[in-house]
Design a protein around this motif. Structure first.
Motif, PDB file in Angstrom:
ATOM      1  N   VAL A 147     -11.308  33.858  49.197  1.00  0.00           N
ATOM      2  CA  VAL A 147     -10.769  32.481  49.549  1.00  0.00           C
ATOM      3  C   VAL A 147     -11.454  31.438  48.524  1.00  0.00           C
ATOM      4  CG1 VAL A 147     -10.795  30.766  51.335  1.00  0.00           C
ATOM      5  CG2 VAL A 147     -10.746  33.358  52.172  1.00  0.00           C
ATOM      6  N   ALA A 148     -10.770  30.797  48.006  1.00  0.00           N
ATOM      7  CA  ALA A 148     -11.313  29.647  47.085  1.00  0.00           C
ATOM      8  C   ALA A 148     -11.816  28.377  48.024  1.00  0.00           C
ATOM      9  CB  ALA A 148     -10.084  29.158  46.365  1.00  0.00           C
ATOM     10  N   THR A 149     -13.091  28.082  47.985  1.00  0.00           N
ATOM     11  CA  THR A 149     -13.470  27.014  48.797  1.00  0.00           C
ATOM     12  C   THR A 149     -14.255  25.996  47.697  1.00  0.00           C
ATOM     13  OG1 THR A 149     -15.864  27.992  48.769  1.00  0.00           O
ATOM     14  CG2 THR A 149     -14.435  28.851  50.473  1.00  0.00           C
ATOM     15  N   PRO A 150     -14.681  25.092  48.190  1.00  0.00           N
ATOM     16  CA  PRO A 150     -15.334  23.793  47.169  1.00  0.00           C
ATOM     17  C   PRO A 150     -16.464  24.434  46.323  1.00  0.00           C
ATOM     18  CG  PRO A 150     -14.734  22.779  49.398  1.00  0.00           C
ATOM     19  CD  PRO A 150     -14.468  24.247  49.513  1.00  0.00           C
ATOM     20  N   ASP A 151     -16.871  25.362  46.813  1.00  0.00           N
ATOM     21  CA  ASP A 151     -18.147  26.153  46.085  1.00  0.00           C
ATOM     22  C   ASP A 151     -17.734  27.171  45.141  1.00  0.00           C
ATOM     23  OD1 ASP A 151     -19.994  24.387  47.453  1.00  0.00           O
ATOM     24  OD2 ASP A 151     -20.004  25.962  49.070  1.00  0.00           O
ATOM     25  N   PRO A 152     -18.167  27.373  43.790  1.00  0.00           N
ATOM     26  CA  PRO A 152     -17.666  28.396  42.901  1.00  0.00           C
ATOM     27  C   PRO A 152     -17.956  29.636  43.592  1.00  0.00           C
ATOM     28  CG  PRO A 152     -18.978  26.559  41.716  1.00  0.00           C
ATOM     29  CD  PRO A 152     -19.072  26.237  43.356  1.00  0.00           C
ATOM     30  N   SER A 153     -16.916  30.437  43.616  1.00  0.00           N
ATOM     31  CA  SER A 153     -17.194  31.673  44.224  1.00  0.00           C
ATOM     32  C   SER A 153     -16.059  32.953  43.670  1.00  0.00           C
ATOM     33  CB  SER A 153     -16.925  32.051  45.725  1.00  0.00           C
ATOM     34  OG  SER A 153     -15.672  31.697  45.991  1.00  0.00           O
ATOM     35  N   PRO A 154     -16.204  34.369  43.669  1.00  0.00           N
ATOM     36  CA  PRO A 154     -15.303  34.993  43.248  1.00  0.00           C
ATOM     37  C   PRO A 154     -13.982  34.958  43.913  1.00  0.00           C
ATOM     38  CG  PRO A 154     -17.467  36.028  43.726  1.00  0.00           C
ATOM     39  CD  PRO A 154     -17.546  34.849  44.345  1.00  0.00           C
ATOM     40  N   GLY A 155     -13.972  34.186  44.971  1.00  0.00           N
ATOM     41  CA  GLY A 155     -12.673  34.146  45.900  1.00  0.00           C
ATOM     42  C   GLY A 155     -11.713  33.301  44.858  1.00  0.00           C
ATOM     43  N   TRP A 156     -12.104  32.578  43.939  1.00  0.00           N
ATOM     44  CA  TRP A 156     -11.323  31.786  43.186  1.00  0.00           C
ATOM     45  C   TRP A 156     -10.202  32.600  42.136  1.00  0.00           C
ATOM     46  CZ3 TRP A 156      -9.832  26.770  42.777  1.00  0.00           C
ATOM     47  CH2 TRP A 156     -10.348  25.648  43.403  1.00  0.00           C
ATOM     48  N   LEU A 157     -10.855  33.849  41.870  1.00  0.00           N
ATOM     49  CA  LEU A 157     -10.114  34.743  40.976  1.00  0.00           C
ATOM     50  C   LEU A 157      -9.040  35.438  41.877  1.00  0.00           C
ATOM     51  CD1 LEU A 157     -13.024  36.066  39.009  1.00  0.00           C
ATOM     52  CD2 LEU A 157     -11.509  34.439  38.476  1.00  0.00           C
ATOM     53  N   LEU A 158      -9.439  35.711  43.154  1.00  0.00           N
ATOM     54  CA  LEU A 158      -8.463  36.490  43.934  1.00  0.00           C
ATOM     55  C   LEU A 158      -7.470  35.791  44.917  1.00  0.00           C
ATOM     56  CD1 LEU A 158     -10.597  39.579  44.774  1.00  0.00           C
ATOM     57  CD2 LEU A 158      -8.842  39.455  43.078  1.00  0.00           C
ATOM     58  N   ALA A 159      -8.084  34.491  45.347  1.00  0.00           N
ATOM     59  CA  ALA A 159      -7.308  33.742  46.351  1.00  0.00           C
ATOM     60  C   ALA A 159      -6.000  33.409  45.906  1.00  0.00           C
ATOM     61  CB  ALA A 159      -7.729  32.336  46.540  1.00  0.00           C
ATOM     62  N   PRO A 160      -5.596  33.352  44.741  1.00  0.00           N
ATOM     63  CA  PRO A 160      -4.087  33.048  44.438  1.00  0.00           C
ATOM     64  C   PRO A 160      -3.210  34.174  44.524  1.00  0.00           C
ATOM     65  CG  PRO A 160      -5.493  32.245  42.624  1.00  0.00           C
ATOM     66  CD  PRO A 160      -6.112  32.920  43.617  1.00  0.00           C
ATOM     67  N   LEU A 161      -3.640  35.415  44.731  1.00  0.00           N
ATOM     68  CA  LEU A 161      -3.121  36.963  44.895  1.00  0.00           C
ATOM     69  C   LEU A 161      -3.452  37.400  46.365  1.00  0.00           C
ATOM     70  CD1 LEU A 161      -4.555  38.491  41.595  1.00  0.00           C
ATOM     71  CD2 LEU A 161      -2.261  37.366  41.887  1.00  0.00           C
ATOM     72  N   ALA A 162      -4.006  36.595  47.249  1.00  0.00           N
ATOM     73  CA  ALA A 162      -4.403  37.187  48.493  1.00  0.00           C
ATOM     74  C   ALA A 162      -3.442  36.586  49.542  1.00  0.00           C
ATOM     75  CB  ALA A 162      -5.713  36.677  48.841  1.00  0.00           C
ATOM     76  N   HIS A 163      -3.519  37.235  50.608  1.00  0.00           N
ATOM     77  CA  HIS A 163      -2.766  36.749  51.901  1.00  0.00           C
ATOM     78  C   HIS A 163      -3.813  37.244  52.995  1.00  0.00           C
ATOM     79  CE1 HIS A 163       0.385  37.890  48.729  1.00  0.00           C
ATOM     80  NE2 HIS A 163       1.210  37.055  49.401  1.00  0.00           N
ATOM     81  N   LEU A 164      -3.430  36.444  54.161  1.00  0.00           N
ATOM     82  CA  LEU A 164      -4.131  36.842  55.432  1.00  0.00           C
ATOM     83  C   LEU A 164      -3.927  38.173  55.849  1.00  0.00           C
ATOM     84  CD1 LEU A 164      -6.066  35.394  57.172  1.00  0.00           C
ATOM     85  CD2 LEU A 164      -4.092  34.957  58.614  1.00  0.00           C
ATOM     86  N   PRO A 165      -4.950  39.033  56.003  1.00  0.00           N
ATOM     87  CA  PRO A 165      -4.783  40.339  56.067  1.00  0.00           C
ATOM     88  C   PRO A 165      -4.401  40.592  57.733  1.00  0.00           C
ATOM     89  CG  PRO A 165      -7.259  39.746  56.137  1.00  0.00           C
ATOM     90  CD  PRO A 165      -6.297  38.528  55.620  1.00  0.00           C
ATOM     91  N   THR A 166      -4.391  39.744  58.453  1.00  0.00           N
ATOM     92  CA  THR A 166      -3.812  39.988  59.897  1.00  0.00           C
ATOM     93  C   THR A 166      -2.449  39.731  59.944  1.00  0.00           C
ATOM     94  OG1 THR A 166      -4.494  37.516  60.242  1.00  0.00           O
ATOM     95  CG2 THR A 166      -6.322  39.317  60.676  1.00  0.00           C
ATOM     96  N   ASP A 167      -1.772  39.401  58.857  1.00  0.00           N
ATOM     97  CA  ASP A 167      -0.240  39.204  59.024  1.00  0.00           C
ATOM     98  C   ASP A 167       0.188  39.517  57.909  1.00  0.00           C
ATOM     99  OD1 ASP A 167       2.260  38.308  59.582  1.00  0.00           O
ATOM    100  OD2 ASP A 167       1.586  35.975  59.218  1.00  0.00           O
ATOM    101  N   PRO A 168       0.768  41.045  57.956  1.00  0.00           N
ATOM    102  CA  PRO A 168       1.398  41.548  56.829  1.00  0.00           C
ATOM    103  C   PRO A 168       2.636  41.173  56.368  1.00  0.00           C
ATOM    104  CG  PRO A 168       1.296  42.988  58.721  1.00  0.00           C
ATOM    105  CD  PRO A 168       0.399  41.912  59.049  1.00  0.00           C
ATOM    106  N   ARG A 169       3.256  40.438  57.333  1.00  0.00           N
ATOM    107  CA  ARG A 169       4.416  39.643  57.092  1.00  0.00           C
ATOM    108  C   ARG A 169       4.557  39.005  55.975  1.00  0.00           C
ATOM    109  NH1 ARG A 169       5.905  37.266  62.724  1.00  0.00           N
ATOM    110  NH2 ARG A 169       3.768  36.367  62.138  1.00  0.00           N
ATOM    111  N   HIS A 170       3.330  38.217  55.646  1.00  0.00           N
ATOM    112  CA  HIS A 170       3.234  37.166  54.687  1.00  0.00           C
ATOM    113  C   HIS A 170       3.406  38.133  53.070  1.00  0.00           C
ATOM    114  CE1 HIS A 170       0.791  33.869  52.778  1.00  0.00           C
ATOM    115  NE2 HIS A 170       1.939  33.683  52.311  1.00  0.00           N
ATOM    116  N   VAL A 171       2.526  39.143  53.322  1.00  0.00           N
ATOM    117  CA  VAL A 171       2.664  39.612  51.775  1.00  0.00           C
ATOM    118  C   VAL A 171       4.187  40.528  51.506  1.00  0.00           C
ATOM    119  CG1 VAL A 171       1.571  42.039  52.744  1.00  0.00           C
ATOM    120  CG2 VAL A 171       1.230  41.178  50.396  1.00  0.00           C
ATOM    121  N   VAL A 172       4.649  40.754  52.523  1.00  0.00           N
ATOM    122  CA  VAL A 172       6.095  41.350  52.467  1.00  0.00           C
ATOM    123  C   VAL A 172       6.854  40.186  51.890  1.00  0.00           C
ATOM    124  CG1 VAL A 172       7.946  42.594  53.783  1.00  0.00           C
ATOM    125  CG2 VAL A 172       5.887  43.476  54.040  1.00  0.00           C
ATOM    126  N   SER A 173       6.887  39.065  52.589  1.00  0.00           N
ATOM    127  CA  SER A 173       7.760  38.030  52.073  1.00  0.00           C
ATOM    128  C   SER A 173       7.568  37.725  50.637  1.00  0.00           C
ATOM    129  CB  SER A 173       7.341  36.731  53.293  1.00  0.00           C
ATOM    130  OG  SER A 173       8.310  35.611  52.626  1.00  0.00           O
TER     131      SER A 173
END
Length: 226
Positions: free
Chosen positions: A53-79
């Motif tokens: 997850v990308a937040t206002p604070d620098p974190s590894p999440g900024w690298l993966l957030a643009p490729l990520a989807h909420l893991p509790t809802d697989p319909r999003h990644v399928v779409s």
């Protein structure tokens, strides 16, 4: 009687082989989703946010957030995978692999940054101001296909291919839904990253409009027809 289905299948496989960058990005979406699910299940929400997850604070999440989807809802990644395969493949064939990958990288980071900046402007901070999702990339690709196809239609009076009008119709509906998100945003009822979505549409629109006319017409060549 069996020749038509075989021909259609062959054409479909040939089309897939012509868009390796799109297939790789689709595979990356699925791989990141699997990693998200594993981290969420084994290490908990806090670690998930730090990594995806990308937040206002620098974190590894900024690298993966643009490729990520909420893991509790697989319909999003399928779409996202289906939409990217349909529209991203067209973009790759028309722009080429390098420009396709550049567009994916830029749109992913810019749309993520725009959504986080919006949260910050509202005074939200911490993990609550975080965002994730590949929708920005997918919407940029979708909008670009619509704009590029319409420009080609206006210039030549025809479409790139027999089914291009269908791509334009569905792409227009998808992009339109993102734009209508402004209503929810204005009403304060938006539950998704509306600003990120709108930024993705704006990127696709901008790239589609600034492409030289010659490049738009060249994409109608039989080798790139989609």
């Amino acid at each position: 009687m069996d020749e038509a289905p075989a021909s259609t299948l062959s054409r479909g496989l040939a089309w897939l082989r012509s868009v390796p960058a799109t297939l790789s990005l689709c595979g990356l979406f699925v791989l990141v989703f699997a990693a998200e699910w594993y981290v969420w299940d084994r290490f908990g929400y806090r670690t998930f946010v730090a990594l995806f997850v990308a937040t206002p604070d620098p974190s590894p999440g900024w690298l993966l957030a643009p490729l990520a989807h909420l893991p509790t809802d697989p319909r999003h990644v399928v779409s996202s995978v289906v939409q990217l395969l349909l529209f991203g493949g067209v973009v790759e064939r028309r722009l080429g692999r390098r420009r396709f990958l550049a567009l994916a990288a830029v749109s992913g980071l810019v749309t993520t940054g725009a959504q986080v900046a919006w949260y910050v402007s509202l005074g939200v901070s911490g993990r609550v101001a975080g965002t994730l999702g590949a929708s920005g990339i997918v919407l940029a690709m979708t909008t670009l296909v619509v704009v590029d196809s319409v420009r080609y239609r206006v210039a030549t009076g025809g479409w790139h291919g027999e089914l291009t009008w269908l791509w334009v119709f569905f792409g227009g509906v998808i992009a339109g839904q993102a734009v209508f998100g402004l209503v929810a945003l204005a009403a304060g009822t938006a539950e998704v990253g509306v600003v990120g979505h709108l930024t993705g549409v704006a990127i696709g629109l901008g790239v589609g409009l600034v492409r030289p006319t010659g490049a738009v017409l060249f994409s109608g060549d039989a080798r790139y027809r989609s």
